[in-house]
Write a protein that holds these residues in place. Structure first.
Motif, PDB file in Angstrom:
ATOM      1  N   ARG A  10      -8.153   5.617  -2.863  1.00 38.52           N
ATOM      2  CA  ARG A  10      -6.843   6.255  -2.727  1.00 38.52           C
ATOM      3  C   ARG A  10      -6.875   7.352  -1.676  1.00 38.52           C
ATOM      4  O   ARG A  10      -5.982   7.466  -0.822  1.00 38.52           O
ATOM      5  CB  ARG A  10      -6.410   6.842  -4.073  1.00 38.52           C
ATOM      6  N   SER A  60      -4.825   3.416  -0.795  1.00 38.77           N
ATOM      7  CA  SER A  60      -4.568   2.189  -1.553  1.00 38.77           C
ATOM      8  C   SER A  60      -4.770   2.427  -3.043  1.00 38.77           C
ATOM      9  O   SER A  60      -5.572   3.274  -3.450  1.00 38.77           O
ATOM     10  CB  SER A  60      -5.482   1.052  -1.087  1.00 38.77           C
ATOM     11  N   THR A  61      -4.042   1.661  -3.824  1.00 39.51           N
ATOM     12  CA  THR A  61      -4.136   1.749  -5.284  1.00 39.51           C
ATOM     13  C   THR A  61      -4.950   0.574  -5.813  1.00 39.51           C
ATOM     14  O   THR A  61      -4.750  -0.565  -5.396  1.00 39.51           O
ATOM     15  CB  THR A  61      -2.741   1.734  -5.929  1.00 39.51           C
ATOM     16  N   ARG A 117       0.829  -1.205   0.000  1.00 39.27           N
ATOM     17  CA  ARG A 117       0.000   0.000   0.000  1.00 39.27           C
ATOM     18  C   ARG A 117       0.859   1.249   0.000  1.00 39.27           C
ATOM     19  O   ARG A 117       0.580   2.227  -0.685  1.00 39.27           O
ATOM     20  CB  ARG A 117      -0.912  -0.012   1.231  1.00 39.27           C
ATOM     21  N   TRP A 174      -4.799   6.739 -10.307  1.00 38.49           N
ATOM     22  CA  TRP A 174      -5.922   6.231  -9.514  1.00 38.49           C
ATOM     23  C   TRP A 174      -5.991   4.714  -9.621  1.00 38.49           C
ATOM     24  O   TRP A 174      -6.380   4.029  -8.684  1.00 38.49           O
ATOM     25  CB  TRP A 174      -7.247   6.819 -10.013  1.00 38.49           C
TER      26      TRP A 174
END
Length: 450
Positions: free
Chosen positions: A109, A114-115, A52, A142
């Motif tokens: 995000r 988090s991606t 992350r 994103w």
């Protein structure tokens, strides 16, 4: 080959989930083939091992034939990384679906840091507008896009998306890769769990029929295993055996004797080329069909067709080479099985075209002279006169510019002194070379001043 039962028929009764789906790897370590893309520090490995805090990796486009592991790689990356993973298919998804994914990815995000990994299957089916909808998310990070396609991305993916992604080319699986997958599926609890015994001939037949396609191999194995089990009495406590006949019956295809690395490979391609050269279009199509049905690499077939167009048709029909090259490009663009159509068109054209190996013989004779040391020096008037001091050395002196001469052909010597008068190209009286012959005779007389 039969053995005492160990797992009964449990492996054959796992609901409606196909064997190919059940056997999908849970990590990159289980992936068969594509090792050229899975080395330490490679983009796919970075995607799978990112965290992350350090997502790692960039968006990628996976290009390769069906069954080479595009979806498998994407799902293995998702499972191994533990990150948010969204899967869309270009067959059913639209711009609205893409925008929803982007909005949720942006929220994840901002709220959780988090991606999101977005796997888009069959991206070539997306229109330009649909692909445009992916750009903001990919460009701003994103989402990390993993897109899969069986068609050449240069033609099927928009340039802005290509420039923001890495293009990774997948190769057809080798026979060794497929054999390993089949063996694993027979024994693994996720697969058949030892509920059948697979004979060596049956195993080889499945690998040949698969032609580098893992999904096809596992589908054939599943069908053959089900057939073997259905043919056995319910109260028989012996593990069903899958043999070559069972495989042939299950997939409804004759098991051609064809080893892509063995004698049959060379015998059939030899017969194919000789049939085209011999102008027997029916035999040429027969051998083409045998290669296709046996799973021969379509790129290999296309290359041989290009060589035949140059070697055996040559200047008797100058259109033969462009048609052969176009067929090869078409196969690369559309893949198989549809690729058999342009291949067949090229084969028919070549087999029925007039034949000449004059250009082939000419370059071979010229190369033989060069290898034997019969070269001589470049005549002074033909040498480059553009660099400093060249004219002082006499370079270019006396050169006659062809376009200034009558009919665009000037009298002057082109071959070195040691080869003056040598003729390498002797046109035949076949096809277009009937016209080339008399013209060539006139050209030689003018250049030689005869």
């Amino acid at each position: 080959m039969r053995a005492p039962t160990t797992g009964g028929r449990a492996g054959l009764a796992q609901g409606s989930v196909p064997l190919a789906v059940r056997m999908r790897p849970t990590s990159l370590d289980e992936v068969a083939g594509q090792q050229h893309l899975l080395g330490r520090g490679s983009p796919l490995v970075q995607l799978a091992t990112g965290t992350r805090e350090n997502p790692g990796g960039v968006s990628v486009i996976l290009w390769g034939p069906p069954g080479t592991g595009k979806t498998t790689l994407a799902q293995a990356i998702a499972r191994q990384s533990g990150r948010e993973f969204v899967e869309l298919s270009a067959v059913t998804a639209g711009v609205k679906d893409v925008r929803e994914v982007m909005e949720k990815a942006l929220t994840h995000r901002d709220l959780y840091g988090s991606t999101t990994v977005l796997f888009l299957d069959e991206i070539h089916r997306f229109s330009k507008a649909q692909q445009d909808a992916l750009l903001p998310g990919v460009e701003n990070g994103w989402v990390i896009l993993i897109a899969a396609t069986t068609e050449n991305p240069s033609f099927s993916v928009i340039s802005p998306l290509l420039s923001r992604s890495l293009l990774l080319t997948l190769k057809p699986l080798t026979d060794a890769d497929l054999g390993m997958l089949v063996d694993r599926a027979v024994e693994d609890a996720r697969g058949l769990g030892g509920s059948v015994v697979l004979g060596d001939e049956a195993r080889g037949a499945i690998v040949r029929l698969a032609s580098g396609d893992a999904r096809r191999a596992l589908t054939a194995l599943e069908a053959a295993a089900a057939s073997a089990a259905a043919a056995q009495d319910e109260d028989d406590d012996i593990v069903p055996a899958v043999d070559a006949d069972t495989v042939a019956a299950a997939v409804d295809r004759a098991l051609l004797r064809y080893d892509r690395q063995g004698d049959e490979h060379y015998d059939v391609i030899s017969a194919f080329i000789k049939s085209v050269r011999g102008s027997d279009v029916d035999a040429a199509l027969h051998y083409l069909a045998r290669m296709i049905e046996a799973g021969e690499d379509s790129r290999f077939i296309a290359r041989r067709i290009i060589i035949s167009a140059s070697e055996d048709i040559g200047m008797a029909d100058p259109q033969a080479l462009p048609i052969a090259v176009a067929a090869a490009q078409a196969v690369q663009l559309i893949g198989m099985p549809e690729g058999r159509i342009p291949l067949a068109e090229a084969v028919v054209y070549l087999a029925t075209a007039p034949k000449s190996n004059a250009a082939y013989n000419g370059v071979n004779q010229a190369m033989a002279d060069v290898k034997a040391g019969r070269m001589g020096t470049v005549p002074m008037h033909l040498r480059d006169a553009h660099y400093a001091g060249a004219k002082r050395l006499g370079h270019g002196k006396g050169y006659v510019y062809s376009h200034d001469a009558e009919h665009g052909v000037a009298q002057q010597q082109y071959l070195p002194d040691a080869l003056e008068g040598t003729e390498y190209y002797t046109p035949t009286a076949n096809g277009y070379e009937r016209e080339v012959g008399p013209r060539l005779e006139r050209l030689r007389k003018i250049t030689r001043g005869e």
